[in-house]
Design a protein around this motif. Structure first.
Motif, PDB file in Angstrom:
ATOM      1  N   ASP A 231       0.868  -1.169   0.000  1.00 37.63           N
ATOM      2  CA  ASP A 231       0.000   0.000   0.000  1.00 37.63           C
ATOM      3  C   ASP A 231       0.912   1.228   0.000  1.00 37.63           C
TER       4      ASP A 231
ATOM      5  N   GLY B 285      -4.113   2.871   0.250  1.00 36.56           N
ATOM      6  CA  GLY B 285      -3.600   2.259  -0.975  1.00 36.56           C
ATOM      7  C   GLY B 285      -4.211   0.884  -1.184  1.00 36.56           C
ATOM      8  N   ASN B 286      -3.968   0.330  -2.354  1.00 37.78           N
ATOM      9  CA  ASN B 286      -4.551  -0.961  -2.714  1.00 37.78           C
ATOM     10  C   ASN B 286      -3.478  -2.033  -2.818  1.00 37.78           C
TER      11      ASN B 286
ATOM     12  N   CYS C 119      -4.845  -2.869   2.431  1.00 35.92           N
ATOM     13  CA  CYS C 119      -5.879  -2.227   1.636  1.00 35.92           C
ATOM     14  C   CYS C 119      -6.955  -1.707   2.574  1.00 35.92           C
ATOM     15  N   CYS C 120      -7.520  -0.691   2.450  1.00 38.99           N
ATOM     16  CA  CYS C 120      -7.752   0.065   1.263  1.00 38.99           C
ATOM     17  C   CYS C 120      -7.643   1.566   1.567  1.00 38.99           C
ATOM     18  N   GLU C 121      -7.664   1.929   2.852  1.00 38.49           N
ATOM     19  CA  GLU C 121      -7.647   3.345   3.207  1.00 38.49           C
ATOM     20  C   GLU C 121      -6.364   4.050   2.758  1.00 38.49           C
TER      21      GLU C 121
ATOM     22  N   SER D  13      -1.753  -5.897  -1.622  1.00 42.63           N
ATOM     23  CA  SER D  13      -2.220  -7.271  -1.432  1.00 42.63           C
ATOM     24  C   SER D  13      -1.014  -8.198  -1.339  1.00 42.63           C
TER      25      SER D  13
ATOM     26  N   SER E 169      -5.499  -8.900   1.667  1.00 43.31           N
ATOM     27  CA  SER E 169      -5.222  -7.473   1.598  1.00 43.31           C
ATOM     28  C   SER E 169      -5.811  -6.778   2.818  1.00 43.31           C
ATOM     29  N   GLU E 170      -7.015  -7.163   3.207  1.00 45.28           N
ATOM     30  CA  GLU E 170      -7.677  -6.515   4.326  1.00 45.28           C
ATOM     31  C   GLU E 170      -7.507  -7.360   5.581  1.00 45.28           C
TER      32      GLU E 170
END
Length: 137
Positions: free
Chosen positions: A28, A83-84, A79-81, A86, A110-111
């Protein structure tokens, strides 16, 4: 007088059968928050087989059970706040087959909060494909 050079150490014996793994990490916006390690289970002492703060790693593992752990010191995952990002762990299906050729990842993520992990065994035996339900008679 110049001292004579030390003899070269003997070559390492060839490794036995092993199963390749590949860990790919897409960061991220805060890559320095992410680290990972790979231990054999049960963990022997505190030494990791692999450890890194890089975009992942790969290697060949002897038969056994292993635990991959991905850490995020900011406790906000990849992820996701911010950047994306994984990660994906791929394990070869056969000895000496390089992963990512025909092997799908056995873990993606990712999360997560501050930590996520998976235990897996090599050689890796993928679950059989599910069969479609039989039509009623």
């Amino acid at each position: 007088p110049t001292p004579s050079p030390l003899p070269s150490p003997p070559p390492s014996p060839p490794p036995g059968p092993c199963t390749w793994f590949h860990l790919d990490i897409v960061f991220d916006n805060w890559p320095t928050d992410i680290t990972w390690d790979l231990f054999s289970e049960p963990a022997k002492g505190t030494s990791a087989l692999q450890v890194g703060a890089a975009r992942g790693g790969n290697g060949c593992l002897p038969d056994g059970t292993y635990r991959l752990t991905v850490f995020d010191s900011a406790e906000d995952g990849l992820c996701c706040e911010y950047g994306n990002g994984s990660f994906a762990l791929t394990v070869a299906r056969d000895y000496n087959e390089r992963p990512a050729v025909n092997s799908p990842p056995i873990l993606t993520g990712s999360e997560f909060g501050g930590i996520t992990f998976i235990s897996f065994t090599v050689p890796y035996l993928a679950p059989p494909p599910s069969s479609p339900p039989s039509p009623p008679p």
